[in-house]
Design a protein around this motif. Structure first.
Motif, PDB file in Angstrom:
ATOM      1  N   LEU A 162       0.981  -1.298   0.057  1.00 29.58           N
ATOM      2  CA  LEU A 162      -0.169  -0.166  -0.130  1.00 29.58           C
ATOM      3  C   LEU A 162       0.858   1.244   0.075  1.00 29.58           C
ATOM      4  O   LEU A 162       1.982   1.203   0.701  1.00 29.58           O
ATOM      5  CB  LEU A 162      -0.780   0.080   1.284  1.00 29.58           C
ATOM      6  N   LYS A 163       0.324   2.231  -0.706  1.00 27.67           N
ATOM      7  CA  LYS A 163       0.992   3.626  -0.975  1.00 27.67           C
ATOM      8  C   LYS A 163      -0.035   4.606  -0.536  1.00 27.67           C
ATOM      9  O   LYS A 163       0.568   5.749  -0.005  1.00 27.67           O
ATOM     10  CB  LYS A 163       1.535   3.986  -2.206  1.00 27.67           C
ATOM     11  N   ASN A 164      -1.063   4.445  -0.555  1.00 27.39           N
ATOM     12  CA  ASN A 164      -2.006   5.263  -0.237  1.00 27.39           C
ATOM     13  C   ASN A 164      -3.347   4.673   0.570  1.00 27.39           C
ATOM     14  O   ASN A 164      -3.971   3.707   0.223  1.00 27.39           O
ATOM     15  CB  ASN A 164      -2.968   5.859  -1.679  1.00 27.39           C
ATOM     16  N   LEU A 165      -3.583   5.090   1.790  1.00 27.93           N
ATOM     17  CA  LEU A 165      -4.743   4.604   2.662  1.00 27.93           C
ATOM     18  C   LEU A 165      -5.560   5.603   3.242  1.00 27.93           C
ATOM     19  O   LEU A 165      -4.989   6.802   3.992  1.00 27.93           O
ATOM     20  CB  LEU A 165      -4.065   3.771   3.637  1.00 27.93           C
ATOM     21  N   THR A 166      -6.867   5.561   2.994  1.00 29.61           N
ATOM     22  CA  THR A 166      -7.822   6.461   3.482  1.00 29.61           C
ATOM     23  C   THR A 166      -8.716   5.855   4.310  1.00 29.61           C
ATOM     24  O   THR A 166      -9.566   5.046   3.786  1.00 29.61           O
ATOM     25  CB  THR A 166      -8.295   7.513   2.332  1.00 29.61           C
ATOM     26  N   LEU A 167      -8.805   6.396   5.665  1.00 34.52           N
ATOM     27  CA  LEU A 167      -9.843   6.032   6.521  1.00 34.52           C
ATOM     28  C   LEU A 167     -10.938   6.908   7.123  1.00 34.52           C
ATOM     29  O   LEU A 167     -11.341   6.901   8.204  1.00 34.52           O
ATOM     30  CB  LEU A 167      -9.275   5.107   7.789  1.00 34.52           C
ATOM     31  N   ASP A 168     -11.157   8.075   6.382  1.00 32.22           N
ATOM     32  CA  ASP A 168     -11.610   9.240   6.818  1.00 32.22           C
ATOM     33  C   ASP A 168     -13.264   8.712   7.230  1.00 32.22           C
ATOM     34  O   ASP A 168     -13.969   7.992   6.627  1.00 32.22           O
ATOM     35  CB  ASP A 168     -11.959  10.427   5.625  1.00 32.22           C
ATOM     36  N   SER A 169     -13.699   9.454   8.302  1.00 33.77           N
ATOM     37  CA  SER A 169     -15.176   9.289   8.637  1.00 33.77           C
ATOM     38  C   SER A 169     -15.676   7.999   9.028  1.00 33.77           C
ATOM     39  O   SER A 169     -16.551   7.457   8.403  1.00 33.77           O
ATOM     40  CB  SER A 169     -15.929  10.029   7.689  1.00 33.77           C
ATOM     41  N   ASN A 170     -14.798   7.415   9.694  1.00 34.15           N
ATOM     42  CA  ASN A 170     -15.264   5.911  10.198  1.00 34.15           C
ATOM     43  C   ASN A 170     -15.283   6.081  11.777  1.00 34.15           C
ATOM     44  O   ASN A 170     -14.212   6.883  12.212  1.00 34.15           O
ATOM     45  CB  ASN A 170     -14.215   4.679   9.772  1.00 34.15           C
ATOM     46  N   PRO A 171     -15.917   5.518  12.348  1.00 36.83           N
ATOM     47  CA  PRO A 171     -15.890   5.736  13.773  1.00 36.83           C
ATOM     48  C   PRO A 171     -14.702   5.240  14.740  1.00 36.83           C
ATOM     49  O   PRO A 171     -13.975   5.746  15.510  1.00 36.83           O
ATOM     50  CB  PRO A 171     -17.163   4.865  14.464  1.00 36.83           C
ATOM     51  N   LEU A 172     -14.217   4.086  14.237  1.00 34.50           N
ATOM     52  CA  LEU A 172     -12.897   3.436  14.723  1.00 34.50           C
ATOM     53  C   LEU A 172     -12.751   3.554  16.385  1.00 34.50           C
ATOM     54  O   LEU A 172     -11.756   3.980  16.891  1.00 34.50           O
ATOM     55  CB  LEU A 172     -11.588   4.121  14.155  1.00 34.50           C
ATOM     56  N   ASN A 173     -13.811   3.406  17.030  1.00 33.37           N
ATOM     57  CA  ASN A 173     -14.262   3.759  18.268  1.00 33.37           C
ATOM     58  C   ASN A 173     -14.026   2.532  19.350  1.00 33.37           C
ATOM     59  O   ASN A 173     -14.526   2.703  20.582  1.00 33.37           O
ATOM     60  CB  ASN A 173     -15.514   4.527  18.423  1.00 33.37           C
TER      61      ASN A 173
END
Length: 363
Positions: A162-173
């Motif tokens: 992987l070179k690019n990973l996006t996890l925006d707007s997940n709770p990850l809570n």
């Protein structure tokens, strides 16, 4: 009657015939049959969730070229699938669902996997994203706007390509476990990482990200979170490649202490293209601005929306001799910033090209 062609002409005609057969074969077959079937399996896996209009072009027809299907991109030469942009195809009223990442394994040359906005709540048993480690060309995954919790991080940590990973707007809570396996780590080829607008219970950035593994990281964007500190900065050698660090909209009270006590600025500033985005981070601005003076190579600095109330607070910025872009817009800037003393206070910045002071209100 038979005619005997000259030897050289015969060889040339033979190659022409072979070439025509090959071109005709590629042109008629379109995408690979095994990948056409695999795409139909992806569709079947999502059939209870996909919006009706999204995958209608994915037809169970041997004459249908899957390289021309909606959201599918193929390599022009090999006809293998390289990009799957399966974003926003899930009905938001259907609730969360669990994916089996193994359905993507037939796509041997897959480079990009986009699953934005699909109400993903997790993965099925033995179907985690770690299965995709067999796809050695996989460079980009976007899982933004889903319902994933913290357990997804250990699964993604297996994807070394992987070179690019996006996890925006997940709770990850979900809270971290004692083993520490619920952190993102080992991604030594990662260049861009975005984890914004989430609700993790951690107050420490480095309890979420094992940055010492990300030796090629160029852009780290973790804005709009509730982090209160960045570290301790122990063994953070990965930051030597960093070009953009965005900590905007956080509550990082300890950031100025961390960078001044550990020498992190020396590691980061080897890169003369560094941009620091520290908009509205709600910390002690006097200490922060003093600490930023150590970032000699910083090229762009954004401080909009911070509680900068006096000219003296930004006096230390005059030491940033390589600074080209400075953004100081703030909701709390006093009207004395309009005075000539303001420019004198920051001193001679011979490299400065852009100075933005956006006054929203006057005190």
């Amino acid at each position: 009657m038979l005619f005997k062609l000259p030897h050289q002409m015969g060889k040339s005609l033979l190659w022409v015939v072979i070439l025509l057969i090959a071109v005709n074969a590629w042109g008629s077959s379109g995408c690979l049959e095994e990948e056409r079937i695999a795409l139909l399996q992806v569709k079947a896996h999502m059939k209870y969730y996909a919006l009706g209009k999204s995958l209608t072009s994915w037809a169970n027809d041997t004459k249908s070229d899957c390289c021309k299907w909606y959201m599918v991109t193929c390599n022009n030469t090999t006809k293998r699938v390289t990009n799957l942009e399966l974003s926003w195809i899930v009905d938001r009223n259907g609730g969360g669902w669990y994916i089996n990442a193994s359905v993507f394994l037939p796509f041997k040359q897959l480079i990009t996997l986009d699953l934005i906005g699909n109400q993903l709540a997790g993965v099925v048993e033995n179907g985690g994203f770690d299965k995709l480690s067999k796809l050695h060309n996989l460079e980009m995954i976007d899982l933004s706007y889903n319902q994933l919790n913290r357990s997804i991080l250990s699964s993604l940590s297996h994807l070394s390509s992987l070179k690019n990973l996006t996890l925006d707007s997940n709770p990850l809570n979900s809270p971290p476990n004692s083993s520490g396996h619920e952190t993102l780590s080992r991604l030594s080829n990662l260049e861009l990482l975005r984890i914004t607008t989430i609700h993790m219970e951690d107050t420490n950035v480095l309890s979420v990200l094992n940055l010492k593994d990300f030796i090629n990281l160029k852009m780290l964007v973790i804005d709009h979170n509730n982090y209160q500190s960045f570290g301790p900065f122990n063994d953070i050698n990965a930051l030597s490649s960093l070009e953009v660090l965005d900590l905007s909209q956080n509550f990082i009270e300890g950031f100025e202490t961390s960078i001044s006590l550990t020498g992190v600025s020396g590691r980061i500033t080897n890169n003369s293209h560094l941009q620091l985005r520290l908009n509205s981070i709600f910390c002690n601005m006097t200490k922060l601005l003093q600490a930023l003076a150590a970032f000699q190579a910083v090229k762009s600095l954004e401080l909009q929306g911070n509680n900068i109330t006096t000219i003296d607070e930004i006096h230390a910025l005059k030491n940033l001799s390589n600074l080209e872009d400075l953004f100081l817009g703030s909701y709390f800037l006093p009207n004395t910033f309009l005075h000539k003393d303001f420019l004198q206070s920051i001193g001679p910045m011979n490299s400065l090209k852009v100075l933005s002071v956006r006054l929203v209100s006057f005190l």
